[in-house]
Write a protein that holds these residues in place. Structure first.
Motif, PDB file in Angstrom:
ATOM      1  N   ASN A  65       0.848  -1.187   0.000  1.00 42.05           N
ATOM      2  CA  ASN A  65       0.000   0.000   0.000  1.00 42.05           C
ATOM      3  C   ASN A  65       0.887   1.242   0.000  1.00 42.05           C
ATOM      4  O   ASN A  65       1.512   1.572   1.006  1.00 42.05           O
ATOM      5  N   LEU A  66       0.932   1.927  -1.153  1.00 41.05           N
ATOM      6  CA  LEU A  66       1.714   3.149  -1.293  1.00 41.05           C
ATOM      7  C   LEU A  66       0.814   4.330  -1.619  1.00 41.05           C
ATOM      8  O   LEU A  66       1.259   5.333  -2.170  1.00 41.05           O
ATOM      9  N   SER A  67      -0.438   4.227  -1.266  1.00 38.89           N
ATOM     10  CA  SER A  67      -1.392   5.283  -1.597  1.00 38.89           C
ATOM     11  C   SER A  67      -1.005   6.599  -0.933  1.00 38.89           C
ATOM     12  O   SER A  67      -0.552   6.635   0.214  1.00 38.89           O
ATOM     13  N   SER A  68      -1.126   7.673  -1.711  1.00 41.86           N
ATOM     14  CA  SER A  68      -0.838   9.047  -1.248  1.00 41.86           C
ATOM     15  C   SER A  68       0.615   9.249  -0.837  1.00 41.86           C
ATOM     16  O   SER A  68       0.940  10.236  -0.178  1.00 41.86           O
ATOM     17  N   SER A  69       1.493   8.329  -1.211  1.00 38.12           N
ATOM     18  CA  SER A  69       2.914   8.485  -0.888  1.00 38.12           C
ATOM     19  C   SER A  69       3.616   9.337  -1.937  1.00 38.12           C
ATOM     20  O   SER A  69       3.132   9.499  -3.059  1.00 38.12           O
ATOM     21  N   ASP A  70       4.767   9.881  -1.569  1.00 38.19           N
ATOM     22  CA  ASP A  70       5.568  10.706  -2.470  1.00 38.19           C
ATOM     23  C   ASP A  70       6.786   9.899  -2.909  1.00 38.19           C
ATOM     24  O   ASP A  70       7.691   9.637  -2.119  1.00 38.19           O
ATOM     25  N   LEU A  71       6.776   9.482  -4.191  1.00 38.75           N
ATOM     26  CA  LEU A  71       7.889   8.714  -4.744  1.00 38.75           C
ATOM     27  C   LEU A  71       8.586   9.478  -5.861  1.00 38.75           C
ATOM     28  O   LEU A  71       9.248   8.875  -6.716  1.00 38.75           O
ATOM     29  N   ASN A  72       8.473  10.783  -5.879  1.00 39.13           N
ATOM     30  CA  ASN A  72       9.115  11.561  -6.927  1.00 39.13           C
ATOM     31  C   ASN A  72      10.607  11.233  -7.023  1.00 39.13           C
ATOM     32  O   ASN A  72      11.309  11.145  -6.016  1.00 39.13           O
ATOM     33  N   ASN A  73      11.065  10.999  -8.260  1.00 35.69           N
ATOM     34  CA  ASN A  73      12.479  10.717  -8.553  1.00 35.69           C
ATOM     35  C   ASN A  73      12.969   9.381  -7.993  1.00 35.69           C
ATOM     36  O   ASN A  73      14.179   9.141  -7.911  1.00 35.69           O
ATOM     37  N   ALA A  74      12.062   8.498  -7.612  1.00 35.44           N
ATOM     38  CA  ALA A  74      12.474   7.183  -7.099  1.00 35.44           C
ATOM     39  C   ALA A  74      12.869   6.252  -8.247  1.00 35.44           C
ATOM     40  O   ALA A  74      12.457   6.431  -9.393  1.00 35.44           O
ATOM     41  N   ASN A  75      13.658   5.247  -7.913  1.00 36.91           N
ATOM     42  CA  ASN A  75      14.077   4.233  -8.883  1.00 36.91           C
ATOM     43  C   ASN A  75      13.358   2.923  -8.571  1.00 36.91           C
ATOM     44  O   ASN A  75      13.638   2.276  -7.565  1.00 36.91           O
ATOM     45  N   LEU A  76      12.417   2.550  -9.437  1.00 37.76           N
ATOM     46  CA  LEU A  76      11.676   1.301  -9.281  1.00 37.76           C
ATOM     47  C   LEU A  76      11.888   0.397 -10.489  1.00 37.76           C
ATOM     48  O   LEU A  76      11.044  -0.431 -10.822  1.00 37.76           O
ATOM     49  N   ARG A  77      13.035   0.545 -11.107  1.00 34.27           N
ATOM     50  CA  ARG A  77      13.329  -0.273 -12.281  1.00 34.27           C
ATOM     51  C   ARG A  77      13.353  -1.757 -11.905  1.00 34.27           C
ATOM     52  O   ARG A  77      13.969  -2.155 -10.916  1.00 34.27           O
ATOM     53  N   ASN A  78      12.635  -2.555 -12.693  1.00 32.85           N
ATOM     54  CA  ASN A  78      12.568  -4.013 -12.504  1.00 32.85           C
ATOM     55  C   ASN A  78      11.976  -4.431 -11.157  1.00 32.85           C
ATOM     56  O   ASN A  78      12.172  -5.563 -10.708  1.00 32.85           O
ATOM     57  N   ALA A  79      11.269  -3.526 -10.488  1.00 30.88           N
ATOM     58  CA  ALA A  79      10.627  -3.867  -9.221  1.00 30.88           C
ATOM     59  C   ALA A  79       9.355  -4.678  -9.462  1.00 30.88           C
ATOM     60  O   ALA A  79       8.782  -4.654 -10.552  1.00 30.88           O
ATOM     61  N   ASN A  80       8.930  -5.393  -8.437  1.00 36.15           N
ATOM     62  CA  ASN A  80       7.686  -6.165  -8.493  1.00 36.15           C
ATOM     63  C   ASN A  80       6.609  -5.395  -7.732  1.00 36.15           C
ATOM     64  O   ASN A  80       6.633  -5.320  -6.504  1.00 36.15           O
ATOM     65  N   LEU A  81       5.650  -4.822  -8.479  1.00 34.14           N
ATOM     66  CA  LEU A  81       4.566  -4.043  -7.891  1.00 34.14           C
ATOM     67  C   LEU A  81       3.216  -4.678  -8.217  1.00 34.14           C
ATOM     68  O   LEU A  81       2.188  -3.995  -8.269  1.00 34.14           O
ATOM     69  N   ARG A  82       3.211  -5.958  -8.405  1.00 33.77           N
ATOM     70  CA  ARG A  82       1.967  -6.647  -8.740  1.00 33.77           C
ATOM     71  C   ARG A  82       0.914  -6.398  -7.649  1.00 33.77           C
ATOM     72  O   ARG A  82       1.173  -6.569  -6.451  1.00 33.77           O
ATOM     73  N   ASN A  83      -0.270  -5.961  -8.077  1.00 39.20           N
ATOM     74  CA  ASN A  83      -1.395  -5.702  -7.167  1.00 39.20           C
ATOM     75  C   ASN A  83      -1.124  -4.598  -6.137  1.00 39.20           C
ATOM     76  O   ASN A  83      -1.861  -4.483  -5.146  1.00 39.20           O
ATOM     77  N   ALA A  84      -0.088  -3.817  -6.328  1.00 42.92           N
ATOM     78  CA  ALA A  84       0.202  -2.734  -5.385  1.00 42.92           C
ATOM     79  C   ALA A  84      -0.778  -1.575  -5.566  1.00 42.92           C
ATOM     80  O   ALA A  84      -1.353  -1.394  -6.651  1.00 42.92           O
ATOM     81  N   THR A  85      -0.947  -0.787  -4.522  1.00 32.26           N
ATOM     82  CA  THR A  85      -1.825   0.377  -4.557  1.00 32.26           C
ATOM     83  C   THR A  85      -0.995   1.650  -4.488  1.00 32.26           C
ATOM     84  O   THR A  85      -0.289   1.886  -3.502  1.00 32.26           O
ATOM     85  N   LEU A  86      -1.065   2.453  -5.571  1.00 28.29           N
ATOM     86  CA  LEU A  86      -0.392   3.747  -5.612  1.00 28.29           C
ATOM     87  C   LEU A  86      -1.399   4.852  -5.907  1.00 28.29           C
ATOM     88  O   LEU A  86      -1.072   5.867  -6.519  1.00 28.29           O
ATOM     89  N   ALA A  87      -2.626   4.670  -5.472  1.00 23.90           N
ATOM     90  CA  ALA A  87      -3.662   5.667  -5.703  1.00 23.90           C
ATOM     91  C   ALA A  87      -3.283   7.000  -5.071  1.00 23.90           C
ATOM     92  O   ALA A  87      -2.798   7.046  -3.940  1.00 23.90           O
ATOM     93  N   ASN A 105      -2.797  -0.341  -8.928  1.00 18.16           N
ATOM     94  CA  ASN A 105      -3.799   0.712  -8.812  1.00 18.16           C
ATOM     95  C   ASN A 105      -3.099   2.073  -8.796  1.00 18.16           C
ATOM     96  O   ASN A 105      -2.440   2.422  -7.816  1.00 18.16           O
ATOM     97  N   LEU A 106      -3.266   2.830  -9.900  1.00 15.85           N
ATOM     98  CA  LEU A 106      -2.671   4.151 -10.025  1.00 15.85           C
ATOM     99  C   LEU A 106      -3.754   5.214 -10.187  1.00 15.85           C
ATOM    100  O   LEU A 106      -3.534   6.268 -10.779  1.00 15.85           O
ATOM    101  N   GLN A 107      -4.908   4.976  -9.633  1.00 20.80           N
ATOM    102  CA  GLN A 107      -6.016   5.921  -9.755  1.00 20.80           C
ATOM    103  C   GLN A 107      -5.666   7.258  -9.121  1.00 20.80           C
ATOM    104  O   GLN A 107      -5.118   7.318  -8.016  1.00 20.80           O
ATOM    105  N   ASP A 108      -5.965   8.320  -9.858  1.00 24.99           N
ATOM    106  CA  ASP A 108      -5.757   9.692  -9.365  1.00 24.99           C
ATOM    107  C   ASP A 108      -4.292  10.009  -9.067  1.00 24.99           C
ATOM    108  O   ASP A 108      -3.997  10.986  -8.366  1.00 24.99           O
ATOM    109  N   ALA A 109      -3.373   9.193  -9.560  1.00 28.16           N
ATOM    110  CA  ALA A 109      -1.948   9.454  -9.330  1.00 28.16           C
ATOM    111  C   ALA A 109      -1.456  10.581 -10.238  1.00 28.16           C
ATOM    112  O   ALA A 109      -2.038  10.844 -11.305  1.00 28.16           O
ATOM    113  N   ASN A 110      -0.382  11.242  -9.823  1.00 29.02           N
ATOM    114  CA  ASN A 110       0.255  12.282 -10.626  1.00 29.02           C
ATOM    115  C   ASN A 110       1.565  11.738 -11.184  1.00 29.02           C
ATOM    116  O   ASN A 110       2.462  11.360 -10.409  1.00 29.02           O
ATOM    117  N   LEU A 111       1.654  11.698 -12.516  1.00 29.25           N
ATOM    118  CA  LEU A 111       2.835  11.134 -13.165  1.00 29.25           C
ATOM    119  C   LEU A 111       3.337  12.117 -14.215  1.00 29.25           C
ATOM    120  O   LEU A 111       2.743  12.265 -15.282  1.00 29.25           O
TER     121      LEU A 111
END
Length: 243
Positions: A65-87, A105-111
């Motif tokens: 569960n990463l909802s409402s978190s701030d991951l700006n400039n993070a490195n998630l290359r080749n990461a496993n985010l299956r079924n993760a929540t980043l709303a 789940n990337l609903q309402d996310a800012n990218l």
């Protein structure tokens, strides 16, 4: 290390490489600039946390569960985010290249400026997300949901968009060149026809490595969406052009 509770904890710049935090409760914690390469954070609660510029290369975040978190400039290359929540997460300039993101789940996310090149996003939800200056080249986006999303300066070149849903999406400066649009629902509700009926369900063919985002062509001419741009530039120059 599981069933850990570290809410409101600051681990800024910490070396957490290979750490095992499966099922951990890390709500509103600070991991800014931390090294979390190959960390196991499956099912961890990282909601409302600060993960700016965190290195999560090949990390396992399945069902996290990463909802409402701030991951700006993070490195998630080749990461496993299956079924993760980043709303509602902040995901500007994040490197998601090669990441496994089935049903994320990337609903309402800012990218803005994020790179999903070659990532696996089958059945991912981008509903109402704001996506600008992003790269999805060679990504697997079968049955992805972009309903109501804002897409401006987005590269879907050679992406697999079979049966993806763009109903009501606002699309400008979007490259669809060589993308597989078999059964794709476009913003106006029209469904793209498949050249062969069997193509709608066939598994995608593995694609070559994706070049970096700053080397990809981005259209300058404002338009709804088009297959072949008649002018190109780099994302950096394009931002200056549009300002």
């Amino acid at each position: 290390m599981n069933f850990v509770r570290m809410e409101w904890t600051s681990l800024e710049g910490a070396n957490l490489r290979n750490v095992y935090l499966e099922d951990a409760s890390l709500f509103r914690s600070i991991f800014r600039n931390a090294n979390m390469m190959m960390a196991n954070l499956s099912r961890a609660n990282l909601a409302n946390s600060d993960l700016r510029s965190t290195d999560l290369l090949t990390a396992i975040l399945e069902s996290a569960n990463l909802s409402s978190s701030d991951l700006n400039n993070a490195n998630l290359r080749n990461a496993n985010l299956r079924n993760a929540t980043l709303a509602e997460a902040h995901l500007d300039n994040v490197d998601f290249q090669g990441a496994v993101m089935f049903k994320v789940n990337l609903q309402d996310a800012n990218l803005d400026g994020s790179n999903f090149g070659g990532s696996m996003l089958k059945e991912a939800s981008f509903t109402a997300a704001v996506i600008r200056h992003a790269n999805f080249r060679n990504a697997d986006l079968r049955m992805a949901d972009f309903r109501g999303a804002i897409l401006d300066v987005v590269n879907f070149q050679a992406a697999d968009l079979r049966r993806a849903n763009f109903t009501g999406a606002q699309m400008q400066n979007v490259i669809l060149r060589s993308a597989n649009l078999c059964g794709t629902i476009m913003p106006d509700g029209n469904i793209r026809i498949c050249a062969r009926p069997e193509d709608e369900w066939n598994e995608p063919i593995p694609l070559a490595n994706t070049p970096p985002l700053n080397s990809l062509p981005i259209p300058v001419r404002p338009s709804l969406y088009f297959d072949v741009p008649d002018a190109t530039t780099t994302p950096a120059n394009l931002r200056k052009t549009l300002l």
